[in-house]
Scaffold this active site. Structure first.
Site, mmCIF file in Angstrom:
data_model
loop_
_atom_site.group_PDB
_atom_site.id
_atom_site.type_symbol
_atom_site.label_atom_id
_atom_site.label_comp_id
_atom_site.label_asym_id
_atom_site.label_seq_id
_atom_site.Cartn_x
_atom_site.Cartn_y
_atom_site.Cartn_z
ATOM 1 N N GLY A 90 -8.703 6.148 4.239
ATOM 2 C CA GLY A 90 -9.058 6.926 5.418
ATOM 3 C C GLY A 90 -10.391 6.536 6.024
ATOM 4 O O GLY A 90 -11.063 7.367 6.638
ATOM 5 N N ASN A 131 -10.450 0.918 2.842
ATOM 6 C CA ASN A 131 -9.170 0.790 3.550
ATOM 7 C C ASN A 131 -9.288 1.259 4.997
ATOM 8 O O ASN A 131 -9.802 2.359 5.258
ATOM 9 C CB ASN A 131 -8.099 1.619 2.856
ATOM 10 C CG ASN A 131 -7.572 0.965 1.593
ATOM 11 O OD1 ASN A 131 -8.193 0.057 1.037
ATOM 12 N ND2 ASN A 131 -6.433 1.421 1.130
ATOM 13 N N VAL A 132 -8.772 0.446 5.918
ATOM 14 C CA VAL A 132 -8.847 0.746 7.350
ATOM 15 C C VAL A 132 -7.465 0.537 7.972
ATOM 16 O O VAL A 132 -6.866 -0.526 7.798
ATOM 17 C CB VAL A 132 -9.868 -0.167 8.056
ATOM 18 C CG1 VAL A 132 -9.922 0.145 9.552
ATOM 19 C CG2 VAL A 132 -11.250 -0.027 7.425
ATOM 20 N N GLU A 143 -4.041 6.629 -6.954
ATOM 21 C CA GLU A 143 -4.841 7.647 -6.260
ATOM 22 C C GLU A 143 -4.869 8.929 -7.077
ATOM 23 O O GLU A 143 -3.847 9.357 -7.620
ATOM 24 C CB GLU A 143 -4.255 7.929 -4.871
ATOM 25 C CG GLU A 143 -5.021 8.983 -4.080
ATOM 26 C CD GLU A 143 -4.439 9.209 -2.685
ATOM 27 O OE1 GLU A 143 -4.322 10.379 -2.275
ATOM 28 O OE2 GLU A 143 -4.098 8.217 -1.998
ATOM 29 N N ASP A 178 1.521 5.123 -5.434
ATOM 30 C CA ASP A 178 1.039 6.448 -5.051
ATOM 31 C C ASP A 178 1.919 7.544 -5.641
ATOM 32 O O ASP A 178 2.962 7.896 -5.092
ATOM 33 C CB ASP A 178 1.021 6.558 -3.523
ATOM 34 C CG ASP A 178 0.340 7.828 -3.043
ATOM 35 O OD1 ASP A 178 -0.030 8.661 -3.889
ATOM 36 O OD2 ASP A 178 0.185 7.983 -1.814
ATOM 37 N N ASP A 233 0.814 -1.219 0.000
ATOM 38 C CA ASP A 233 0.000 0.000 0.000
ATOM 39 C C ASP A 233 0.848 1.271 0.000
ATOM 40 O O ASP A 233 1.913 1.322 0.614
ATOM 41 C CB ASP A 233 -0.901 -0.013 1.242
ATOM 42 C CG ASP A 233 -2.030 0.987 1.160
ATOM 43 O OD1 ASP A 233 -2.595 1.160 0.065
ATOM 44 O OD2 ASP A 233 -2.372 1.587 2.200
ATOM 45 N N HIS A 234 0.352 2.300 -0.680
ATOM 46 C CA HIS A 234 0.970 3.631 -0.712
ATOM 47 C C HIS A 234 2.461 3.559 -1.008
ATOM 48 O O HIS A 234 3.295 4.081 -0.262
ATOM 49 C CB HIS A 234 0.714 4.370 0.607
ATOM 50 C CG HIS A 234 -0.638 5.021 0.661
ATOM 51 N ND1 HIS A 234 -0.959 6.147 -0.066
ATOM 52 C CD2 HIS A 234 -1.757 4.682 1.342
ATOM 53 C CE1 HIS A 234 -2.223 6.476 0.175
ATOM 54 N NE2 HIS A 234 -2.722 5.600 1.012
#
Length: 283
Positions: A213, A234-235, A137, A107, A85-86
């Site tokens: 978020g 996403n958590v 994103e 990202d 992720d990211h």
């Protein structure tokens, strides 16, 4: 059970107005164990995702954290996938395949639009050559480590539907994270989403939409977002809030304890319960 490719889990819920796929951030082994346990409790699939920030926290060693997380996932009875992720670093992106990831969120959102398109399109070409599903994103979700607080309602922050459609066409991404009123690292669930914008994005964009978020988004808002077209939720921060609260409570009640297993266990259980609750929320 074997790891399930993220793309397969996303495809299984795409087009549903009542069900989405929840993805949870892994920082430690306890996070991975809690996510697997929560998914088993809920009887639902889930994504275990490791961010570039988490890799940096572990000294830049992607393989150790990824291997441990994958081992937990394979030992679980729940359908689970492994997602990176990211990712900002191209080097980390290129490490994903060997480390066993079936998907990456690349990202480039901090670059200007043209540079974002070029960098993301290159990441997509690289990923698709290796059967890796690529998320990107567009817009400013904000709130990541090192960033100043972002007003999710400020002019120009939210994702424009027509620009998003062009971006997806020019990059070839498999999913798009969009800015619709949420922000990373929220510890209170007070975010209000723009559901009309979500619906407009769903109409304009031909790939699954992702809500980052989500820890700061109330359950009813998440349900409405799923109904409007959000596919991946996403958590991260909500797990950390649950974990830290349980650990703090245990240590306050048992100030002489020094064995970390004593306080990590209730922290892990609190994260598992949070995972199960979010999975129930998304259907």
């Amino acid at each position: 059970m074997p790891l399930v490719p993220t793309g397969e889990l996303v495809a299984a819920v795409t087009g549903s107005a009542s069900t989405a796929l929840a993805a949870f951030n892994v920082i430690s082994l306890e996070h991975a164990e809690a996510i697997a346990a929560g998914a088993e409790q809920a009887g639902s699939p889930a994504v275990l995702q490791i961010s570039e920030n988490a890799v940096r926290f572990h000294g830049g060693d992607l393989l150790a954290l990824a291997s441990a997380t994958a081992a937990v996932a394979r030992a679980s009875s729940a359908p689970l996938s492994l997602h990176l992720d990211h990712v900002v670093s191209v080097g980390l992106l290129h490490a994903a395949h060997e480390a066993g990831f079936s998907s990456v969120m690349f990202d480039a959102s901090k670059l200007d639009y043209d540079d974002n398109v070029r960098a993301t399109a290159a990441a997509v070409r690289w990923g698709h050559e290796r059967d890796i599903w690529i998320e990107a994103e567009l817009g400013e979700v904000g709130g990541k480590d090192g960033e100043s607080p972002l007003d999710a309602h400020a002019p120009g922050v939210r994702t424009d539907p027509q620009e998003a459609a062009t971006y997806v066409a020019d990059t070839g991404v498999d999913a798009l994270a969009v800015a619709v009123g949420s922000s990373h690292a929220m510890t209170e669930r007070t975010a209000t989403l723009d559901h009309a914008l979500i619906a407009a994005l769903r109409e304009a964009v031909p790939v699954p939409l992702v809500l980052h978020g989500s820890s700061g988004v109330p359950d009813d808002e998440i349900r409405r977002a799923v109904a409007a077209g959000m596919v991946k939720i996403n958590v991260g921060t909500a797990l950390n809030t649950a974990f830290t609260g349980a650990v703090r409570a245990y240590l306050d009640a048992h100030p002489s304890v020094v064995d970390p297993r004593k306080y990590l266990a209730p922290g892990r259980d609190a994260m598992a319960a949070t995972v199960a609750r979010f999975l129930a929320t998304v259907g």
